[in-house]
Design an enzyme around this catalytic site. Structure first.
Site, PDB file in Angstrom:
ATOM      1  N   TYR A  31      53.673  41.597 -52.705  1.00  0.00           N
ATOM      2  CA  TYR A  31      52.349  42.014 -52.227  1.00  0.00           C
ATOM      3  C   TYR A  31      52.008  41.425 -50.994  1.00  0.00           C
ATOM      4  CZ  TYR A  31      48.833  40.099 -54.015  1.00  0.00           C
ATOM      5  OH  TYR A  31      47.407  38.614 -54.594  1.00  0.00           O
ATOM      6  N   ARG A  50      55.330  36.811 -44.193  1.00  0.00           N
ATOM      7  CA  ARG A  50      55.476  36.103 -45.528  1.00  0.00           C
ATOM      8  C   ARG A  50      56.074  37.042 -46.611  1.00  0.00           C
ATOM      9  NH1 ARG A  50      49.927  34.386 -47.672  1.00  0.00           N
ATOM     10  NH2 ARG A  50      49.548  35.875 -48.002  1.00  0.00           N
ATOM     11  N   LYS A 144      54.642  35.738 -53.416  1.00  0.00           N
ATOM     12  CA  LYS A 144      52.921  36.225 -53.335  1.00  0.00           C
ATOM     13  C   LYS A 144      53.545  37.966 -54.558  1.00  0.00           C
ATOM     14  CE  LYS A 144      48.695  38.311 -51.070  1.00  0.00           C
ATOM     15  NZ  LYS A 144      48.605  37.228 -51.946  1.00  0.00           N
ATOM     16  N   GLU A 177      45.124  25.444 -55.918  1.00  0.00           N
ATOM     17  CA  GLU A 177      44.190  26.097 -55.005  1.00  0.00           C
ATOM     18  C   GLU A 177      43.027  27.116 -56.147  1.00  0.00           C
ATOM     19  OE1 GLU A 177      46.688  28.904 -53.881  1.00  0.00           O
ATOM     20  OE2 GLU A 177      48.133  29.134 -55.704  1.00  0.00           O
ATOM     21  N   LEU A 201      49.948  29.312 -53.478  1.00  0.00           N
ATOM     22  CA  LEU A 201      50.426  29.904 -51.865  1.00  0.00           C
ATOM     23  C   LEU A 201      50.362  29.690 -50.240  1.00  0.00           C
ATOM     24  CD1 LEU A 201      51.553  33.175 -51.646  1.00  0.00           C
ATOM     25  CD2 LEU A 201      48.893  33.927 -51.332  1.00  0.00           C
TER      26      LEU A 201
END
Ligand code: PDD
Length: 285
Positions: A31, A50, A144, A177, A201
């Site tokens: 996504y 991406r 992702k 992250e 990511l």
């Protein structure tokens, strides 16, 4: 609310999927989330690029070209007439009888919609609090994927503690992250952010902020910081499509620096907001 689903623009209540949808059965999909600002998409091409990389990584052939999906997003925006929103674009491997193996013949499911995404002005100005949590995710955090269970659990832990974000610490690696944001730290004027790798990511906003910092001649090191280092930083901030450049002023109940958003963070936030306004105005004229 209007939903684009497999070629049709539907009312929310009409946008339904079968139980055998592989996004539901296996989280077998990828996504993107992109910002709409001043009625314009921000960096949509970078997001679509991406998405192409994520799809390729899971061996999913996207059933559209970049210009075809761009046309869908433009149509959604035209019909919704929203000035500020987040575009959600999800592509799963499709609907097939449950079997882990890829179906021999299958049509990917394509979902796109715009969701309200109000900016939290207070949080941008005054900062937010965070906790640290162990990073429980897999080895391909660069994809992702719609498989977000560890991120959901991390964010819920943050919510349970009454704070905004959970900063993930990977054993043997360092601070990777947030649950849905990239992390940045500032020590004695130097900026540190986790390197683009399989452990994070690589955010679109991360890329933009790197460019802004470089243009300002701010020193940036792309490396992992340890959890101990994180607690010694003068400034910490997070970035994402919906959080922009957001100061973190407290981690695990301890103040970051003096407990106020720092100058490097606020300068980058200012530059980022200026860039958003430039994009909104450039495409209007
Ligand atoms: N989240 N890291 C993770 C795990 C993320 O889910 C996101 C984005 C980011 C920041 O990426 P970007 O700068 O491209 O938004 C980093 C989106 C916004 C979301 O899932 O809502």
């Amino acid at each position: 609310m209007l939903i684009y689903l497999n070629g049709k623009y539907l009312d929310y209540s009409q946008a339904l999927l079968p139980v055998d949808e592989r996004g539901l059965q296996f989280a077998d999909g990828v996504y993107e989330v992109a910002l709409v600002w001043g009625g314009q998409f921000v960096d949509l091409d970078r997001h679509l690029e991406r998405l192409e990389r994520s799809a390729q990584a899971i061996e999913l052939d996207l059933p559209f070209t970049r210009s075809e999906i761009r046309a869908v997003t433009e149509e959604l925006l035209h019909r919704a007439e929203m000035k500020q929103a987040a575009l959600y674009l999800q592509v799963t491997r499709g609907v097939a009888p449950r079997d882990h193996r890829f179906p021999a013949v299958v049509q990917p499911t394509v979902i796109a919609y715009l969701k309200d995404a109000p900016v939290d002005q207070g949080a941008l100005q005054h900062g937010v609090k965070a906790i640290t949590v162990p990073d429980l995710r897999w080895l391909r955090c660069d994809i992702k994927s719609v498989s977000l269970l560890p991120n959901v659990l991390a964010r819920q832990q943050a919510a349970n503690r009454g704070v905004r974000e959970a900063l993930q610490v990977r054993a043997g690696v360092g601070v990777t992250e947030g649950s849905a944001t990239n992390i940045w730290m500032v020590h004695q004027g130097s900026i540190v952010t986790a390197p683009a790798s399989n452990w994070i990511l690589s955010g679109i906003v991360r890329g933009v902020v790197l460019e802004l910092a470089q243009a300002e001649k701010m020193p940036v090191a792309e490396r992992f910081a340890s959890a101990e280092e994180l607690m010694q930083m003068d400034e910490v901030f997070i970035t994402s499509t919906t959080s922009f450049v957001m100061p973190i002023v407290e981690i695990d109940g301890r103040k970051v620096g003096d407990g106020e958003p720092g100058p490097v963070t606020m300068r980058l936030q200012e530059l980022y907001l200026e860039r958003l306004d430039q994009i909104a105005h450039a495409t209007l004229g």
